[in-house]
Every structure is written in C-alpha cells, then in structure tokens.
Design a protein around this motif. Sequence first.
Motif, PDB file in Angstrom:
ATOM      1  N   UNK A  18     -13.627  29.091  25.727  1.00  0.00           N
ATOM      2  CA  UNK A  18     -14.709  28.342  25.170  1.00  0.00           C
ATOM      3  C   UNK A  18     -14.126  27.264  24.266  1.00  0.00           C
ATOM      4  N   UNK A  19     -14.822  26.136  24.212  1.00  0.00           N
ATOM      5  CA  UNK A  19     -14.369  25.013  23.401  1.00  0.00           C
ATOM      6  C   UNK A  19     -15.477  24.609  22.449  1.00  0.00           C
ATOM      7  N   UNK A  21     -19.314  23.965  23.308  1.00  0.00           N
ATOM      8  CA  UNK A  21     -20.292  23.772  22.244  1.00  0.00           C
ATOM      9  C   UNK A  21     -19.961  22.420  21.641  1.00  0.00           C
ATOM     10  N   UNK A  22     -20.889  21.473  21.737  1.00  0.00           N
ATOM     11  CA  UNK A  22     -20.583  20.074  21.462  1.00  0.00           C
ATOM     12  C   UNK A  22     -21.517  19.464  20.433  1.00  0.00           C
ATOM     13  N   UNK A  61     -19.514  13.986  26.746  1.00  0.00           N
ATOM     14  CA  UNK A  61     -20.358  14.512  27.815  1.00  0.00           C
ATOM     15  C   UNK A  61     -20.337  13.598  29.043  1.00  0.00           C
ATOM     16  N   UNK A  62     -20.346  12.288  28.830  1.00  0.00           N
ATOM     17  CA  UNK A  62     -20.265  11.338  29.958  1.00  0.00           C
ATOM     18  C   UNK A  62     -18.965  11.547  30.752  1.00  0.00           C
ATOM     19  N   UNK A 102     -22.733  23.343  28.789  1.00  0.00           N
ATOM     20  CA  UNK A 102     -22.501  22.671  27.513  1.00  0.00           C
ATOM     21  C   UNK A 102     -23.732  22.839  26.643  1.00  0.00           C
ATOM     22  N   UNK A 103     -23.541  23.453  25.486  1.00  0.00           N
ATOM     23  CA  UNK A 103     -24.607  23.586  24.501  1.00  0.00           C
ATOM     24  C   UNK A 103     -24.365  22.541  23.426  1.00  0.00           C
ATOM     25  N   UNK A 104     -25.348  21.684  23.219  1.00  0.00           N
ATOM     26  CA  UNK A 104     -25.252  20.663  22.176  1.00  0.00           C
ATOM     27  C   UNK A 104     -25.739  21.261  20.869  1.00  0.00           C
ATOM     28  N   UNK A 105     -24.932  21.088  19.828  1.00  0.00           N
ATOM     29  CA  UNK A 105     -25.289  21.491  18.474  1.00  0.00           C
ATOM     30  C   UNK A 105     -25.459  20.204  17.678  1.00  0.00           C
TER      31      UNK A 105
END
Length: 130
Positions: A1-2, A48-49, A62-63, A76-79
């Motif tokens: 995980x990143x 997690x971005x 993300x692009x 990808x979960x955006x925080x």
Amino acid sequence: MLIVDDEPHIGRIIRTRLEQDGFIVYLAEQGQEALAILHQHPSIALVLLDLMMPGMSGIDVLRVMRADVRWATLPCIVLTAAGQDAQLREAEALGVSEIMTKPFSPRRLLSRVQAYTAPAAALSADPSQC
C-alpha cells in the motif's frame, strides 16, 4: 500500500495504524516520490492519495497512474480537505475508487482499506508483495 500526503504527521499516523493491522506501507510526501515508489514496487495493491500537495498535485499523480496500463485500475482512495469540489469531480472522472474527507475516522479508513485489499490481505514479510 502507498500513502501519498505532504503532511508528514498525517502520513505517519495512517502508516502506523495500517502497519499495526499487518499491512506493508510505503509513504511518499510528494507526487514524483509516489510515482517512483510505484515503479519500484509494482505489486502495490492500493494508493491513499491526498489531492492538495505542492508541485505535483494528487490529481497529477492520478492522471499519470490512469494513463499507465500498470496502474490504470489500481484502487485509489482520495483523502482530502472539504471544499475542493472541482478537484473532486476531476478525481471521480479519473476513476478514483473512493473519496474520504479529512478529518476522517481511522476505523472507517481501515474498513475501506480492508475492503479494497481483501484478496491481498494475506501478507508476507517481503515488502514487494504489498
């Protein structure tokens, strides 16, 4: 995980919590660093971005991810902080898996991480197997 977040204390808190639950976690504070980690560890199962970062934003990361066949479907979960409607719409258009607004519940985050990584939940001690 990143985990990709330019606020080191937030990244460390999330990493510590996820490592306590057996996840192998990489931490990047900048977009370019995140992409380098993805190149080094192609088996990363989830990102997690954070969207708001200096230099290369989370949207930029993300692009790049979505344009590369290796990461085109990587969960990808955006925080993100509240009030970033245009960026959130763009993240959704780029196929982000989920959006969580800061502050978020650590318990809810763990639940969502587990949902996206369930098939890969059996981890080995080898960090390249995350």
